[in-house]
Design an enzyme around this catalytic site. Structure first.
Site, PDB file in Angstrom:
ATOM      1  N   THR A   1      10.705   6.216  -0.823  1.00 58.18           N
ATOM      2  CA  THR A   1      11.428   5.147  -0.124  1.00 58.18           C
ATOM      3  C   THR A   1      11.360   3.837  -0.917  1.00 58.18           C
ATOM      4  O   THR A   1      12.285   3.026  -0.858  1.00 58.18           O
ATOM      5  CB  THR A   1      10.897   4.920   1.309  1.00 58.18           C
ATOM      6  OG1 THR A   1       9.524   4.560   1.256  1.00 58.18           O
ATOM      7  CG2 THR A   1      11.084   6.156   2.166  1.00 58.18           C
ATOM      8  N   ASN A   2      10.279   3.640  -1.677  1.00 59.15           N
ATOM      9  CA  ASN A   2      10.233   2.448  -2.541  1.00 59.15           C
ATOM     10  C   ASN A   2      11.234   2.570  -3.683  1.00 59.15           C
ATOM     11  O   ASN A   2      11.840   1.578  -4.081  1.00 59.15           O
ATOM     12  CB  ASN A   2       8.819   2.220  -3.084  1.00 59.15           C
ATOM     13  CG  ASN A   2       7.953   1.510  -2.062  1.00 59.15           C
ATOM     14  OD1 ASN A   2       8.131   0.326  -1.813  1.00 59.15           O
ATOM     15  ND2 ASN A   2       7.041   2.251  -1.449  1.00 59.15           N
TER      16      ASN A   2
ATOM     17  N   ARG B   1      -6.594  16.097 -18.795  1.00 58.77           N
ATOM     18  CA  ARG B   1      -5.966  14.858 -18.321  1.00 58.77           C
ATOM     19  C   ARG B   1      -5.436  14.043 -19.510  1.00 58.77           C
ATOM     20  O   ARG B   1      -4.373  13.451 -19.447  1.00 58.77           O
ATOM     21  CB  ARG B   1      -6.991  14.048 -17.535  1.00 58.77           C
ATOM     22  CG  ARG B   1      -6.395  12.782 -16.994  1.00 58.77           C
ATOM     23  CD  ARG B   1      -7.417  11.979 -16.273  1.00 58.77           C
ATOM     24  NE  ARG B   1      -7.666  12.512 -14.959  1.00 58.77           N
ATOM     25  CZ  ARG B   1      -8.303  11.855 -14.005  1.00 58.77           C
ATOM     26  NH1 ARG B   1      -8.775  10.666 -14.242  1.00 58.77           N
ATOM     27  NH2 ARG B   1      -8.472  12.387 -12.830  1.00 58.77           N
TER      28      ARG B   1
ATOM     29  N   MET C   1       0.521   9.795  -7.062  1.00 59.95           N
ATOM     30  CA  MET C   1      -0.782  10.157  -6.524  1.00 59.95           C
ATOM     31  C   MET C   1      -1.807  10.571  -7.586  1.00 59.95           C
ATOM     32  O   MET C   1      -2.856  11.103  -7.259  1.00 59.95           O
ATOM     33  CB  MET C   1      -0.632  11.282  -5.485  1.00 59.95           C
ATOM     34  CG  MET C   1       0.159  10.867  -4.258  1.00 59.95           C
ATOM     35  SD  MET C   1      -0.447   9.349  -3.486  1.00 59.95           S
ATOM     36  CE  MET C   1      -1.929   9.968  -2.682  1.00 59.95           C
TER      37      MET C   1
ATOM     38  N   ILE D   1      -4.207   9.361 -10.975  1.00 58.15           N
ATOM     39  CA  ILE D   1      -4.751   8.180 -11.651  1.00 58.15           C
ATOM     40  C   ILE D   1      -4.114   8.119 -13.032  1.00 58.15           C
ATOM     41  O   ILE D   1      -4.084   9.118 -13.761  1.00 58.15           O
ATOM     42  CB  ILE D   1      -6.279   8.283 -11.741  1.00 58.15           C
ATOM     43  CG1 ILE D   1      -6.855   8.280 -10.325  1.00 58.15           C
ATOM     44  CG2 ILE D   1      -6.854   7.153 -12.576  1.00 58.15           C
ATOM     45  CD1 ILE D   1      -8.317   8.640 -10.253  1.00 58.15           C
TER      46      ILE D   1
ATOM     47  N   HIS E   1       0.733  -0.857  -3.044  1.00 62.17           N
ATOM     48  CA  HIS E   1      -0.371  -0.222  -2.309  1.00 62.17           C
ATOM     49  C   HIS E   1      -0.357  -0.703  -0.856  1.00 62.17           C
ATOM     50  O   HIS E   1      -0.183  -1.898  -0.594  1.00 62.17           O
ATOM     51  CB  HIS E   1      -1.698  -0.599  -2.977  1.00 62.17           C
ATOM     52  CG  HIS E   1      -2.870   0.043  -2.315  1.00 62.17           C
ATOM     53  ND1 HIS E   1      -3.229   1.364  -2.542  1.00 62.17           N
ATOM     54  CD2 HIS E   1      -3.767  -0.444  -1.419  1.00 62.17           C
ATOM     55  CE1 HIS E   1      -4.293   1.650  -1.812  1.00 62.17           C
ATOM     56  NE2 HIS E   1      -4.639   0.575  -1.113  1.00 62.17           N
TER      57      HIS E   1
ATOM     58  N   GLU F   1       6.697  -3.433   1.951  1.00 61.27           N
ATOM     59  CA  GLU F   1       6.718  -2.984   0.541  1.00 61.27           C
ATOM     60  C   GLU F   1       8.141  -2.983  -0.013  1.00 61.27           C
ATOM     61  O   GLU F   1       8.370  -3.396  -1.147  1.00 61.27           O
ATOM     62  CB  GLU F   1       6.162  -1.562   0.419  1.00 61.27           C
ATOM     63  CG  GLU F   1       4.693  -1.431   0.721  1.00 61.27           C
ATOM     64  CD  GLU F   1       4.198   0.009   0.583  1.00 61.27           C
ATOM     65  OE1 GLU F   1       2.991   0.192   0.587  1.00 61.27           O
ATOM     66  OE2 GLU F   1       5.021   0.951   0.475  1.00 61.27           O
TER      67      GLU F   1
HETATM   68  C1  GRF Z   1       3.683   3.660  -0.270  1.00 61.58           C
HETATM   69  O1  GRF Z   1       3.248   3.296   1.000  1.00 61.58           O
HETATM   70  C2  GRF Z   1       2.791   3.075  -1.331  1.00 61.58           C
HETATM   71  O2  GRF Z   1       2.168   1.900  -0.945  1.00 61.58           O
HETATM   72  C3  GRF Z   1       1.763   4.149  -1.508  1.00 61.58           C
HETATM   73  O3  GRF Z   1       2.452   5.356  -1.354  1.00 61.58           O
HETATM   74  C4  GRF Z   1       3.575   5.156  -0.509  1.00 61.58           C
HETATM   75  C5  GRF Z   1       4.777   5.710  -1.241  1.00 61.58           C
HETATM   76  O4  GRF Z   1       5.874   5.817  -0.413  1.00 61.58           O
HETATM   77  N1  GRF Z   1       1.105   3.984  -2.790  1.00 61.58           N
HETATM   78  P1  GRF Z   1       7.295   6.201  -0.994  1.00 61.58           P
HETATM   79  O5  GRF Z   1       7.150   7.487  -1.791  1.00 61.58           O
HETATM   80  O6  GRF Z   1       7.797   5.066  -1.850  1.00 61.58           O
HETATM   81  O7  GRF Z   1       8.156   6.399   0.216  1.00 61.58           O
END
Ligand code: GRF
Length: 195
Positions: A8-9, A57, A82, A84, A101, A166
């Site tokens: 969604t971001n 890694r 997800m 590092i 975040h 966000e």
């Molecule tokens: C967001 O809430 C971000 O802060 C966290 O993971 C989520 C990702 O959401 N790190 P999306 O995949 O952008 O919907």
């Protein structure tokens, strides 16, 4: 742009008239990430880099660095990525990688920030956009905005309200980064005036 999940971001970034046209590559460690579909639907190159295909890694990190280099990527945005990020990428893109975040860092770093905030009893949490360094959810803070925790909140309802913040902050911060308007001095990020 690196993403593992719903993206969604990514959608918010693509919808921003200043930032959207600058997004040229979406990389995910998860072949089923909706973020990949969102990218493909807009004609943006979408690449899966599966960690299990690499012996270590460091090798995965090297492959990612080469990919970003091949595509002449200037800035890297992480949204719900997800894994590092390894040292090689962080060093190659020092102060040019940004993450979003779902808490007011340095409170509640890690993968369960919303759940941890709820469990802790705080009444305010929020969203943070920060530059990425070698430590998880740690680099210099670019933007933050608080979100009140309501008595009836569950993880999902609270995360939704944080995400709507966000979606506003991340494109603004990405634009400042792309315009070269973020000056980093130690832990502090100064926003330079635009033209
Ligand atoms: C967001 O809430 C971000 O802060 C966290 O993971 C989520 C990702 O959401 N790190 P999306 O995949 O952008 O919907």
């Amino acid at each position: 742009m690196l993403a593992s999940g719903t993206g969604t971001n990514l959608r918010a970034l693509l919808e921003d008239p200043n930032v959207g046209p600058c997004v040229v590559l979406v990389v995910s460690d998860n072949p089923y990430a909706t973020a990949l579909e969102r990218a493909r639907a807009r004609g943006i190159k979408a690449v899966v880099l599966e960690p299990t295909r690499y012996a270590s890694r460091a090798e995965f990190d090297h492959a990612l660095t080469l990919l970003l280099d091949d595509e002449a990527i200037e800035f890297v945005l992480l949204a719900g990525y997800m894994r590092i990020l390894g040292g090689e990428v962080v060093r190659a893109y020092r102060d040019r990688i940004m993450n979003v975040h779902p808490s007011l860092l340095p409170a509640f770093p890690g993968a369960h920030a919303v759940r941890d905030a709820l469990a802790s009893g705080v009444t305010v949490t929020g969203a943070t956009v920060h530059l990425v360094d070698e430590e998880v959810d740690h680099g210099p803070i670019v933007m933050q905005e608080p979100v009140l925790i309501l008595p009836a909140d569950q993880e999902e309802t609270l995360h939704q309200r944080i995400q709507s913040v966000e979606h506003r902050l991340f494109p603004q911060a990405a634009r400042l980064l792309a315009e070269g308007r973020l000056k980093v001095e130690g832990r502090l990020v100064h926003v330079l005036d635009g033209d």
